[in-house]
Design a protein around this motif. Structure first.
Motif, short mmCIF file in Angstrom:
data_model
loop_
_atom_site.label_atom_id
_atom_site.label_comp_id
_atom_site.label_asym_id
_atom_site.label_seq_id
_atom_site.Cartn_x
_atom_site.Cartn_y
_atom_site.Cartn_z
N ARG B 180 0.83 -1.19 0.00
CA ARG B 180 0.00 0.00 0.00
C ARG B 180 0.87 1.25 0.00
O ARG B 180 0.64 2.20 -0.74
CB ARG B 180 -0.89 -0.02 1.23
CG ARG B 180 -1.96 1.03 1.22
CD ARG B 180 -2.88 0.87 2.42
NE ARG B 180 -4.08 1.63 2.22
CZ ARG B 180 -4.18 2.93 2.44
NH1 ARG B 180 -3.15 3.60 2.87
NH2 ARG B 180 -5.32 3.55 2.21
N MET B 183 2.31 1.74 -3.43
CA MET B 183 1.38 2.30 -4.42
C MET B 183 1.20 3.79 -4.21
O MET B 183 1.16 4.57 -5.15
CB MET B 183 0.04 1.58 -4.36
CG MET B 183 0.13 0.21 -5.00
SD MET B 183 -1.45 -0.55 -5.31
CE MET B 183 -1.93 -1.00 -3.65
N SER B 210 -5.16 -7.36 -8.00
CA SER B 210 -6.01 -6.51 -7.16
C SER B 210 -5.30 -5.20 -6.82
O SER B 210 -5.95 -4.17 -6.65
CB SER B 210 -6.43 -7.24 -5.89
OG SER B 210 -5.28 -7.70 -5.22
N GLU B 213 -5.46 -3.06 -10.20
CA GLU B 213 -6.80 -2.52 -10.47
C GLU B 213 -7.04 -1.15 -9.88
O GLU B 213 -7.84 -0.37 -10.40
CB GLU B 213 -7.85 -3.46 -9.86
CG GLU B 213 -8.47 -4.41 -10.82
CD GLU B 213 -9.41 -5.39 -10.14
OE1 GLU B 213 -10.33 -5.82 -10.82
OE2 GLU B 213 -9.21 -5.73 -8.96
N ARG B 214 -6.40 -0.86 -8.72
CA ARG B 214 -6.69 0.40 -8.05
C ARG B 214 -5.89 1.55 -8.63
O ARG B 214 -6.26 2.71 -8.44
CB ARG B 214 -6.40 0.37 -6.55
CG ARG B 214 -6.09 -0.94 -5.92
CD ARG B 214 -5.36 -0.74 -4.64
NE ARG B 214 -6.23 -0.15 -3.66
CZ ARG B 214 -6.93 -0.83 -2.76
NH1 ARG B 214 -6.87 -2.14 -2.75
NH2 ARG B 214 -7.68 -0.21 -1.88
N VAL B 215 -4.79 1.25 -9.28
CA VAL B 215 -3.88 2.35 -9.64
C VAL B 215 -3.65 2.56 -11.12
O VAL B 215 -3.20 3.63 -11.54
CB VAL B 215 -2.51 2.19 -8.95
CG1 VAL B 215 -2.66 2.23 -7.45
CG2 VAL B 215 -1.82 0.90 -9.39
N VAL B 216 -3.93 1.54 -11.96
CA VAL B 216 -3.57 1.69 -13.38
C VAL B 216 -4.53 2.57 -14.14
O VAL B 216 -5.71 2.67 -13.82
CB VAL B 216 -3.47 0.33 -14.10
CG1 VAL B 216 -2.35 -0.51 -13.54
CG2 VAL B 216 -4.79 -0.42 -14.07
N LEU B 281 -16.35 -7.86 -16.95
CA LEU B 281 -15.39 -8.69 -16.21
C LEU B 281 -14.50 -7.86 -15.31
O LEU B 281 -14.17 -6.73 -15.63
CB LEU B 281 -14.48 -9.44 -17.20
CG LEU B 281 -15.17 -10.40 -18.14
CD1 LEU B 281 -14.18 -10.89 -19.18
CD2 LEU B 281 -15.73 -11.58 -17.38
N MET B 282 -14.11 -8.45 -14.19
CA MET B 282 -13.10 -7.82 -13.37
C MET B 282 -11.74 -8.26 -13.88
O MET B 282 -11.64 -9.16 -14.71
CB MET B 282 -13.32 -8.20 -11.91
CG MET B 282 -14.67 -7.74 -11.45
SD MET B 282 -14.87 -7.81 -9.68
CE MET B 282 -14.98 -9.54 -9.40
#
Lengths: 141, 292
Positions: B180, B183, B210, B213-216, B281-282
């Motif tokens: 974390r 990131m 996972s 997914e939050r940062v790209v 889709l995830m």
């Protein structure tokens, strides 16, 4: 020796699911719109800063910026220079229920006065209609 | 290869920081990667995903000029990767898959010594990041765990405030708290109100979907040395759909076909009428489908 302890209670306004088929920026846009519609975010209220949201969720600040830009374009929020984003003072209320909800407090007030004065309901209604016509007559001139 | 038109638009509109043209590298058993075309705009955070052996590490090594391709070219900030100028090197932070560190020195020694080579080195910022990631500062690095050595590599790569970060599986050995912090650190110092709002471009290869997914902002899928898909992550979420494999599907809209399940991933921008039947889709589901 003097120890000063500051306890900062802070709750994040948004709830973001990072593993979701809904893009993060869209989750933020929809949540802000709901918070404004429900009144939890009042006109003029400050939104959490891009940094604060990115820091809280460990997400890309550009994603938050993107959501805020879209809300700004839609007129829901405005940029306050040096401060950040805030809820716009004038929201576009499209639904009839929203508009009636705004009228209600004034009518309740008038109803209280009519009751205190012992004015019958039909007379009060007729008076309200007359006032409406008077107002609309003025605006049509 | 998908969405060449969309990538073209980005080339015209934005400044391209990482460029690869027909990049190809052979290896004794065949091909590491072939015909890779990439144009990564400034400010993008690109996740490079693919199975082990898909060619990710070699691709990153060619992009930073550590390996010479057999065909094609790569450039960073418009400068050929094989002849990076000092000016470009100052702006680049690279983390290799295995930590590039000196075993007899402590983390603290590294931060002091290596800093002397860079103009924009900020020792204070390094120390703060090292502390937040719980990096032991006074133990000889050779005695640190793999994860701690990774943390040091990362702190070193960030210390000169690079405009471009190229990271090869930088967090595979780190616990969730350290990941974390990692990131957050990618985006500059979010905790400081005074930190300059400078644009940083990141290319990161990782299996931790996972986290990605939050940062790209963009994703590149590499399979058997070929780029299956490269697009903005939001566009993939909004337009990539899993649909049953039928004759109705336009071949140009297909991103990939599942060999057994009779499903396809399609780009609904190229066939909008199929969007309503498709399943969103995830990232982990998309990865499974694209690597089936």
């Amino acid at each position: 020796m003097c120890i000063i302890v500051v306890i900062h209670l802070y709750t994040m306004l948004y709830d973001i699911q990072t593993s979701s088929p809904v893009p993060i920026y869209r989750q933020i846009v929809e949540q802000v719109q709901r918070l404004i519609a429900s009144g939890q975010l009042a006109p003029g209220a400050d939104l959490p800063s891009v940094r604060a949201v990115a820091l809280h969720f460990a997400i890309n600040p550009m994603t938050v910026s993107k959501a805020y830009s879209m809300l700004e374009t839609a007129g829901s929020i405005v940029r306050k220079r040096g401060v950040g984003m805030a809820v716009a003072m004038q929201q576009n209320l499209s639904s009839a229920e929203d508009k009636l909800a705004l009228l209600r407090p004034s009518l309740l007030n008038a109803a209280q006065i009519a009751t205190q004065l012992g004015i019958p309901a039909e007379d009060a209604q007729a008076l309200f209609l007359a006032c409406l016509h008077e107002t609309q007559g003025e605006t049509h001139e | 290869m998908s969405n060449p038109e969309i990538v073209e638009q980005e080339i015209i509109k934005e400044k391209i920081v990482i460029q690869a043209r027909d990049l190809t590298l052979y290896h004794p058993r065949g091909v590491a990667f072939a015909g890779i075309n990439l144009a990564i705009p400034a400010g993008a955070v690109v996740g490079l995903v693919g199975r082990n052996g898909a060619g990710k590490s070699s691709l990153l090594q060619c992009l930073v000029g550590l390996r010479e391709p057999d065909r094609g070219s790569a450039s960073l900030f418009g400068c050929p990767s094989l002849q990076l100028s000092d000016a470009v090197r100052e702006r680049l932070g690279y983390v290799a898959q295995s930590a590039d560190v000196f075993e007899w020195m402590t983390a603290y020694d590294h931060l002091c010594e290596i800093g002397k080579a860079y103009a924009r080195w900020d020792e204070h910022r390094c120390m703060q990041l090292a502390l937040r990631m719980n990096l032991p500062m006074t133990t000889p690095v050779g005695k640190l765990s793999g994860g701690d050595q990774q943390k040091l590599s990362f702190v070193l790569a960030l210390a000169h405030d690079p405009d471009l970060l190229i990271l090869d599986e930088p967090v595979s050995n780190l616990d969730p708290i350290s990941r974390r912090e990692f990131m957050l650190a990618m985006f500059g110092d979010l905790r400081s109100e005074q930190a300059a709002e400078r644009e940083r471009t990141v290319l990161i290869s990782s299996h931790l979907l996972s986290d990605l997914e939050r940062v790209v902002s963009h994703l590149a899928f590499l399979r058997d040395g070929h780029l299956q898909a490269f697009d903005s992550w939001d566009a993939m979420l909004e337009f990539y759909r899993q649909v049953p494999d039928t004759d109705e599907i336009d071949a140009s809209a297909i991103i990939s076909r599942h060999p057994k399940n009779q499903t396809c991933i399609i780009d609904t921008r190229l066939q909008p009428e199929l969007a309503v039947h498709g399943k969103a889709l995830m990232l982990d589901e998309l990865f499974l489908e694209l690597n089936a």
